[in-house]
Structure formats: C-alpha cells, structure tokens
Design a protein around this motif. Structure first.
Motif, PDB file in Angstrom:
ATOM      1  N   UNK A   4      61.190  40.900  21.777  1.00 22.27           N
ATOM      2  CA  UNK A   4      60.496  42.229  21.355  1.00 22.27           C
ATOM      3  C   UNK A   4      59.536  42.885  22.336  1.00 22.27           C
ATOM      4  N   UNK A   5      59.638  44.358  22.257  1.00 20.73           N
ATOM      5  CA  UNK A   5      58.516  45.122  23.131  1.00 20.73           C
ATOM      6  C   UNK A   5      57.616  45.718  22.262  1.00 20.73           C
ATOM      7  N   UNK A   6      56.298  45.116  22.307  1.00 19.86           N
ATOM      8  CA  UNK A   6      55.275  46.003  21.305  1.00 19.86           C
ATOM      9  C   UNK A   6      54.393  46.959  22.362  1.00 19.86           C
ATOM     10  N   UNK A   7      54.301  48.206  21.681  1.00 13.99           N
ATOM     11  CA  UNK A   7      53.372  48.997  22.033  1.00 13.99           C
ATOM     12  C   UNK A   7      52.430  49.587  21.053  1.00 13.99           C
ATOM     13  N   UNK A   8      51.338  49.706  21.387  1.00 23.83           N
ATOM     14  CA  UNK A   8      50.351  50.310  20.556  1.00 23.83           C
ATOM     15  C   UNK A   8      50.573  51.790  20.098  1.00 23.83           C
TER      16      UNK A   8
ATOM     17  N   UNK B 213      66.396  51.173  16.572  1.00 18.95           N
ATOM     18  CA  UNK B 213      65.853  50.524  17.966  1.00 18.95           C
ATOM     19  C   UNK B 213      64.394  50.324  17.931  1.00 18.95           C
ATOM     20  N   UNK B 214      63.627  50.659  16.687  1.00 23.03           N
ATOM     21  CA  UNK B 214      62.350  50.519  16.939  1.00 23.03           C
ATOM     22  C   UNK B 214      61.834  50.512  15.360  1.00 23.03           C
ATOM     23  N   UNK B 215      60.689  49.776  15.394  1.00 20.27           N
ATOM     24  CA  UNK B 215      60.023  49.347  13.997  1.00 20.27           C
ATOM     25  C   UNK B 215      58.478  49.384  13.981  1.00 20.27           C
ATOM     26  N   UNK B 216      58.099  50.037  13.130  1.00 19.93           N
ATOM     27  CA  UNK B 216      56.477  50.263  12.952  1.00 19.93           C
ATOM     28  C   UNK B 216      56.048  49.067  12.237  1.00 19.93           C
ATOM     29  N   UNK B 217      54.973  48.408  12.730  1.00 22.76           N
ATOM     30  CA  UNK B 217      54.401  47.370  11.878  1.00 22.76           C
ATOM     31  C   UNK B 217      52.847  47.688  12.016  1.00 22.76           C
ATOM     32  N   UNK B 218      52.706  48.009  10.492  1.00 26.95           N
ATOM     33  CA  UNK B 218      51.214  48.418  10.238  1.00 26.95           C
ATOM     34  C   UNK B 218      50.800  47.380   8.900  1.00 26.95           C
ATOM     35  N   UNK B 219      50.422  46.552   9.600  1.00 19.91           N
ATOM     36  CA  UNK B 219      49.774  45.452   8.692  1.00 19.91           C
ATOM     37  C   UNK B 219      48.395  45.141   9.305  1.00 19.91           C
ATOM     38  N   UNK B 220      47.477  44.467   8.626  1.00 26.88           N
ATOM     39  CA  UNK B 220      46.222  44.041   9.307  1.00 26.88           C
ATOM     40  C   UNK B 220      46.525  42.844  10.246  1.00 26.88           C
TER      41      UNK B 220
ATOM     42  N   UNK C 122      56.216  49.124  17.284  1.00 27.42           N
ATOM     43  CA  UNK C 122      55.062  49.971  17.386  1.00 27.42           C
ATOM     44  C   UNK C 122      54.118  49.444  16.532  1.00 27.42           C
ATOM     45  N   UNK C 123      52.851  48.891  17.137  1.00 29.20           N
ATOM     46  CA  UNK C 123      51.803  48.155  16.260  1.00 29.20           C
ATOM     47  C   UNK C 123      50.629  49.259  16.182  1.00 29.20           C
ATOM     48  N   UNK C 124      50.573  49.808  14.785  1.00 29.84           N
ATOM     49  CA  UNK C 124      49.516  50.373  14.391  1.00 29.84           C
ATOM     50  C   UNK C 124      47.966  49.634  14.046  1.00 29.84           C
TER      51      UNK C 124
END
Length: 149
Positions: free
Chosen positions: A117-121, A57-64, A82-84
């Motif tokens: 999509x539902x983006x969270x920091x 249900x969730x994905x971590x996006x950890x790109x510049x 989840x945006x890092x």
C-alpha cells in the motif's frame, strides 16, 4: 473507511463532484443507511473489507490512530491510502515513538499495511466544517494552499 465528520464530508464532496463512493465504518453498513440515502445513487455502504476491495485506486482511511489495527490490510494492497488521522494521546493513549518524533502516524499506518500500500497524509490539517465550505474548483481565482516554510 470511517464515516465520521471528515469521512462523511469527503463523501459529500466526492458525490457532488461526480464520483462514486463506498462508505464504511466499524459499526456496519446498516448504520450508514441515512447517509447513503442523503448522498444518493452515487453512494453505497459496505464493510471496511468490502469498501477496500470495491474502491478504485485510492482509499481514504479516516479512523482514530488507535483504530489502525481495524483497517483491513489485504484489500488495500496496491492502492494509495489517504490517511486523515491525527494522533491524540488523550484519545489514543500515549505512544512514545510519536511523542518523541521518531515516527509519524502515517509511517505507523504504512508499517501496519505493509509495502504493497502507498500511504499519504491528506485532509488532516483542515477542520471538517471548513473542508465542507472552502473547496474551490480548478481555475478558481482564490484557492486554499498549505505550504511549509
């Protein structure tokens, strides 16, 4: 998506916590063979599109920030993302809307991905080395906290 310092640290924590992970990066799954081997049977590598499709249900996006346009949209539809990422003008180039505070990097990612999509920091306020060693399980006497006054 993204297997650098934050992505690989989060993958280690997830695997150690009993979760399965699908890792991806811009260079291809074959470049993640050593990390996947280190993490063991709960980890595998895929392309970003495959990782997005395979994720729960969730994905971590950890790109510049400047690489947001490489994140595949369709596989992230209906998922929590989840945006890092943190904006860095030196690395990403100057973006006036971010400089003047009229938008945030997460809002920009949300716009790029669309409403499905539902983006969270997440995890952008902690150094990867601290993330690796300062985690505490629920119920622990001392746990970290981020609060805004």
């Amino acid at each position: 998506m993204g297997s650098g310092r934050i992505g690989s640290t989060l993958a280690r924590l997830a695997v150690n916590g009993g979760l399965d992970v699908v890792l991806s990066n811009s260079r291809g799954p074959q470049t993640l063979a050593d990390l996947v081997e280190e993490l063991g049977p709960r980890a595998r590598a895929a392309t970003p599109a495959e990782a997005g499709s395979a994720a729960g249900d969730w994905v971590i996006v950890t790109v510049p920030f400047k690489a947001f346009d490489s994140v595949p949209r369709e596989p992230l539809a209906g998922k929590t993302v989840k945006n890092t990422s943190n904006y860095s003008p030196r690395r990403d180039g100057r973006v006036e809307a971010l400089e003047n505070g009229s938008t945030t990097s997460s809002e920009r990612l949300q716009q790029y991905l669309g409403e499905s999509a539902y983006v969270v920091k997440a995890f952008n306020n902690i150094h990867h080395a601290h993330l690796a060693v300062l985690h505490r399980p629920a119920g622990a006497e001392v746990r970290g906290l981020l609060a805004k006054a």
